[in-house]
Design a protein around this motif. Structure first.
Motif, PDB file in Angstrom:
ATOM      1  N   TYR A 200      64.862  23.182  42.873  1.00  0.00           N
ATOM      2  CA  TYR A 200      65.110  21.901  43.533  1.00  0.00           C
ATOM      3  C   TYR A 200      64.242  20.837  42.875  1.00  0.00           C
ATOM      4  CZ  TYR A 200      65.796  18.691  47.564  1.00  0.00           C
ATOM      5  OH  TYR A 200      66.130  17.624  48.380  1.00  0.00           O
ATOM      6  N   ASN A 201      64.863  19.781  42.409  1.00  0.00           N
ATOM      7  CA  ASN A 201      64.138  18.653  41.838  1.00  0.00           C
ATOM      8  C   ASN A 201      65.063  17.438  41.829  1.00  0.00           C
ATOM      9  OD1 ASN A 201      65.659  18.694  39.245  1.00  0.00           O
ATOM     10  ND2 ASN A 201      64.565  20.628  38.914  1.00  0.00           N
ATOM     11  N   LEU A 202      64.560  16.322  41.357  1.00  0.00           N
ATOM     12  CA  LEU A 202      65.350  15.085  41.343  1.00  0.00           C
ATOM     13  C   LEU A 202      66.638  15.209  40.541  1.00  0.00           C
ATOM     14  CD1 LEU A 202      62.500  12.445  40.994  1.00  0.00           C
ATOM     15  CD2 LEU A 202      64.278  12.415  42.762  1.00  0.00           C
ATOM     16  N   PHE A 203      66.652  16.095  39.546  1.00  0.00           N
ATOM     17  CA  PHE A 203      67.840  16.284  38.719  1.00  0.00           C
ATOM     18  C   PHE A 203      68.702  17.463  39.173  1.00  0.00           C
ATOM     19  CE2 PHE A 203      65.853  14.155  34.718  1.00  0.00           C
ATOM     20  CZ  PHE A 203      66.128  12.906  35.264  1.00  0.00           C
ATOM     21  N   ASN A 204      68.215  18.253  40.087  1.00  0.00           N
ATOM     22  CA  ASN A 204      68.976  19.400  40.585  1.00  0.00           C
ATOM     23  C   ASN A 204      68.829  19.451  42.103  1.00  0.00           C
ATOM     24  OD1 ASN A 204      69.887  21.927  41.466  1.00  0.00           O
ATOM     25  ND2 ASN A 204      69.409  22.908  39.527  1.00  0.00           N
ATOM     26  N   ILE A 224      60.837  26.923  49.627  1.00  0.00           N
ATOM     27  CA  ILE A 224      59.856  26.633  48.594  1.00  0.00           C
ATOM     28  C   ILE A 224      60.591  26.332  47.292  1.00  0.00           C
ATOM     29  CG2 ILE A 224      59.489  29.089  48.028  1.00  0.00           C
ATOM     30  CD1 ILE A 224      56.481  28.320  47.603  1.00  0.00           C
ATOM     31  N   ALA A 225      60.231  25.232  46.664  1.00  0.00           N
ATOM     32  CA  ALA A 225      60.963  24.748  45.489  1.00  0.00           C
ATOM     33  C   ALA A 225      60.295  25.211  44.202  1.00  0.00           C
ATOM     34  CB  ALA A 225      61.018  23.229  45.508  1.00  0.00           C
ATOM     35  N   PHE A 226      61.105  25.806  43.298  1.00  0.00           N
ATOM     36  CA  PHE A 226      60.597  26.076  41.959  1.00  0.00           C
ATOM     37  C   PHE A 226      61.259  25.113  40.977  1.00  0.00           C
ATOM     38  CE2 PHE A 226      64.331  28.911  41.778  1.00  0.00           C
ATOM     39  CZ  PHE A 226      64.783  28.766  40.470  1.00  0.00           C
ATOM     40  N   SER A 227      60.677  24.987  39.798  1.00  0.00           N
ATOM     41  CA  SER A 227      61.113  24.030  38.781  1.00  0.00           C
ATOM     42  C   SER A 227      61.161  22.607  39.331  1.00  0.00           C
ATOM     43  CB  SER A 227      62.490  24.421  38.222  1.00  0.00           C
ATOM     44  OG  SER A 227      62.748  23.766  37.003  1.00  0.00           O
ATOM     45  N   PRO A 228      60.106  22.176  40.047  1.00  0.00           N
ATOM     46  CA  PRO A 228      60.139  20.853  40.674  1.00  0.00           C
ATOM     47  C   PRO A 228      60.103  19.708  39.671  1.00  0.00           C
ATOM     48  CG  PRO A 228      57.940  21.793  40.854  1.00  0.00           C
ATOM     49  CD  PRO A 228      58.833  22.877  40.305  1.00  0.00           C
ATOM     50  N   LEU A 229      59.684  20.006  38.428  1.00  0.00           N
ATOM     51  CA  LEU A 229      59.638  18.964  37.393  1.00  0.00           C
ATOM     52  C   LEU A 229      60.709  19.188  36.331  1.00  0.00           C
ATOM     53  CD1 LEU A 229      55.757  18.694  36.976  1.00  0.00           C
ATOM     54  CD2 LEU A 229      57.276  17.297  38.395  1.00  0.00           C
ATOM     55  N   GLU A 262      71.841   9.532  28.543  1.00  0.00           N
ATOM     56  CA  GLU A 262      71.965   9.245  29.976  1.00  0.00           C
ATOM     57  C   GLU A 262      70.757   9.789  30.745  1.00  0.00           C
ATOM     58  OE1 GLU A 262      73.487   7.777  33.481  1.00  0.00           O
ATOM     59  OE2 GLU A 262      74.164   7.388  31.424  1.00  0.00           O
ATOM     60  N   VAL A 263      70.357  11.020  30.415  1.00  0.00           N
ATOM     61  CA  VAL A 263      69.192  11.637  31.080  1.00  0.00           C
ATOM     62  C   VAL A 263      67.922  10.856  30.743  1.00  0.00           C
ATOM     63  CG1 VAL A 263      67.693  13.692  31.123  1.00  0.00           C
ATOM     64  CG2 VAL A 263      70.179  13.951  31.262  1.00  0.00           C
ATOM     65  N   LEU A 264      67.776  10.486  29.483  1.00  0.00           N
ATOM     66  CA  LEU A 264      66.594   9.725  29.060  1.00  0.00           C
ATOM     67  C   LEU A 264      66.522   8.378  29.779  1.00  0.00           C
ATOM     68  CD1 LEU A 264      64.110   9.680  27.259  1.00  0.00           C
ATOM     69  CD2 LEU A 264      65.523   8.714  25.431  1.00  0.00           C
ATOM     70  N   LYS A 265      67.668   7.753  29.970  1.00  0.00           N
ATOM     71  CA  LYS A 265      67.724   6.479  30.693  1.00  0.00           C
ATOM     72  C   LYS A 265      67.220   6.664  32.133  1.00  0.00           C
ATOM     73  CE  LYS A 265      71.098   2.945  32.029  1.00  0.00           C
ATOM     74  NZ  LYS A 265      72.543   2.629  32.098  1.00  0.00           N
ATOM     75  N   LYS A 266      67.636   7.772  32.770  1.00  0.00           N
ATOM     76  CA  LYS A 266      67.194   8.062  34.139  1.00  0.00           C
ATOM     77  C   LYS A 266      65.690   8.326  34.182  1.00  0.00           C
ATOM     78  CE  LYS A 266      71.582  10.022  35.767  1.00  0.00           C
ATOM     79  NZ  LYS A 266      72.268  11.242  36.284  1.00  0.00           N
ATOM     80  N   ILE A 267      65.206   9.100  33.199  1.00  0.00           N
ATOM     81  CA  ILE A 267      63.772   9.425  33.155  1.00  0.00           C
ATOM     82  C   ILE A 267      62.948   8.148  33.042  1.00  0.00           C
ATOM     83  CG2 ILE A 267      61.961  10.524  31.762  1.00  0.00           C
ATOM     84  CD1 ILE A 267      64.038  12.688  31.000  1.00  0.00           C
ATOM     85  N   LYS A 268      63.385   7.232  32.169  1.00  0.00           N
ATOM     86  CA  LYS A 268      62.642   5.991  31.968  1.00  0.00           C
ATOM     87  C   LYS A 268      62.679   5.099  33.215  1.00  0.00           C
ATOM     88  CE  LYS A 268      62.753   5.791  26.943  1.00  0.00           C
ATOM     89  NZ  LYS A 268      63.202   5.105  25.728  1.00  0.00           N
ATOM     90  N   ILE A 332      69.386   8.317  40.035  1.00  0.00           N
ATOM     91  CA  ILE A 332      69.807   9.694  39.751  1.00  0.00           C
ATOM     92  C   ILE A 332      71.284   9.906  40.033  1.00  0.00           C
ATOM     93  CG2 ILE A 332      67.503  10.690  40.082  1.00  0.00           C
ATOM     94  CD1 ILE A 332      68.281  11.575  42.847  1.00  0.00           C
ATOM     95  N   GLY A 333      71.893   8.983  40.791  1.00  0.00           N
ATOM     96  CA  GLY A 333      73.309   9.141  41.121  1.00  0.00           C
ATOM     97  C   GLY A 333      73.442  10.031  42.333  1.00  0.00           C
TER      98      GLY A 333
END
Length: 334
Positions: A200-204, A224-229, A262-268, A332-333
């Motif tokens: 679970y994270n901002l992208f998933n 409990i969330a794994f791969s949060p980043l 597109e992902v890089l744009k979201k990260i920035k 993030i959409g």
């Protein structure tokens, strides 16, 4: 030089770590837990792994999350943790909450994978030996096995708890319908499912979209969330280029084609919002997961004490204004 006898910080529970109740249970987990998926294997120096474990405990992190095949190589993260137990943590065993799992590839042949009774029992016995433990606090079925009757997998969890080899049982990455069956089966045998572990994270946001979060809450189970980043995507690591020493550069679990324009744009854009909040992107991404009580804890990995220290700053501000949440949603959409 002989290493001095380990003595944890006397202020370890006064350093700002907060604890959350795990579903309907007596267990409190730190908002940030330490995962030993990478950076604790036999390819890493023991001194660095030990420093991170000591630092984590000194900061109030009581939960250490492992699995049978964490490393690399398989089993070596548990062996490393077992050495830390022997050298440092044994007098403090009752302050620690240690979890491990079985269900992914571990050893050759037909019994070293998936969710049979043979595989789960054998794996846990091996894990206990590697970690120098008589029991783990939590044992997970690491993934749903479509070939083994689910009753067999779940009854094994029940028996493991009844044998005292684990105090609690949990499930990881189960589809919602199988999780529903698991919650009911375990509850009917007086072995409450303590935790659901999911990516679970901002992208998933699958746990949110598929109702996994709400389902866990409704069943009195923590999440409990794994791969949060998102394996480093939600940090400042890839803002300008792909560092030569990064996971993405080595084409491991994180592939270069993941970092689209597109992902890089979201990260920035997310990074810009984090700066407005006085946080790093990593801190904000962890804080976003902890913004409400749907998530009990987030599991972070770290390669150094400094990285661990930086990520722990996230617990200082987990409050978001409605405007900030709306901005994140737009970035993030939906």
């Amino acid at each position: 030089m002989i290493n001095p006898v380990y003595s944890p910080s006397s202020t370890r529970y006064e350093n700002g770590m907060k604890y959350r109740r795990c579903g309907k249970s007596g267990i409190l987990l730190p908002e940030v837990s330490l995962g030993l998926w990478h950076n604790f294997g036999d390819v890493n120096t023991f001194a660095n792994s030990q420093d991170m474990a000591h630092y984590a405990f000194n900061q109030g992190i009581t939960h250490f999350d492992l699995a049978n095949n964490y490393g690399p190589s398989y089993g070596s993260a548990e062996e490393t943790f077992g050495m830390v137990m022997k050298k440092s943590f044994m007098p403090y065993r009752d302050e620690l909450f240690i979890s491990t799992k079985a269900g992914h590839d571990m050893w050759s042949g037909p019994y070293g994978d998936w969710g049979s009774r043979k595989s789960l029992m054998g794996s846990l016995n091996q894990s206990l030996k590697r970690m120098n433990l008589e029991y783990v606090d939590l044992f997970y079925s690491h993934r749903y096995d479509p070939e083994t009757p689910l009753e067999e997998t779940l009854q094994t969890l029940v028996d493991i708890v009844r044998q005292g080899k684990a105090l609690y049982a949990g499930i990881s990455k189960y589809p919602a319908d199988k999780a529903a069956f698991a919650y009911k089966y375990l509850e009917e045998r007086d072995v409450h499912c303590l935790l659901y572990q999911g990516k679970y994270n901002l992208f998933n946001r699958e746990p949110e979209k598929e109702g996994i979060l709400q389902q866990a809450k409704d069943n009195g189970t923590g999440f409990i969330a794994f791969s949060p980043l998102a394996q480093g995507l939600l940090t400042n690591r890839y803002l300008n280029s792909i560092p030569e020493d990064s996971r993405m550069a080595h084409e491991g679990f994180l592939k270069k084609d993941t970092l689209t324009d597109e992902v890089l744009k979201k990260i920035k854009a997310l990074n810009g919002l984090a700066i407005e909040r006085g946080q790093t992107l990593a801190e904000m991404s962890l804080a976003w997961l902890l913004k409400d009580n749907m998530v009990t804890s987030v599991i972070i990995g770290a390669s150094s004490v400094k990285q661990l220290s930086d990520n722990l700053k996230s617990v200082k501000n987990t409050t978001f204004s409605p405007e900030e949440l709306e901005k994140i949603k737009r970035i993030i959409g939906d």
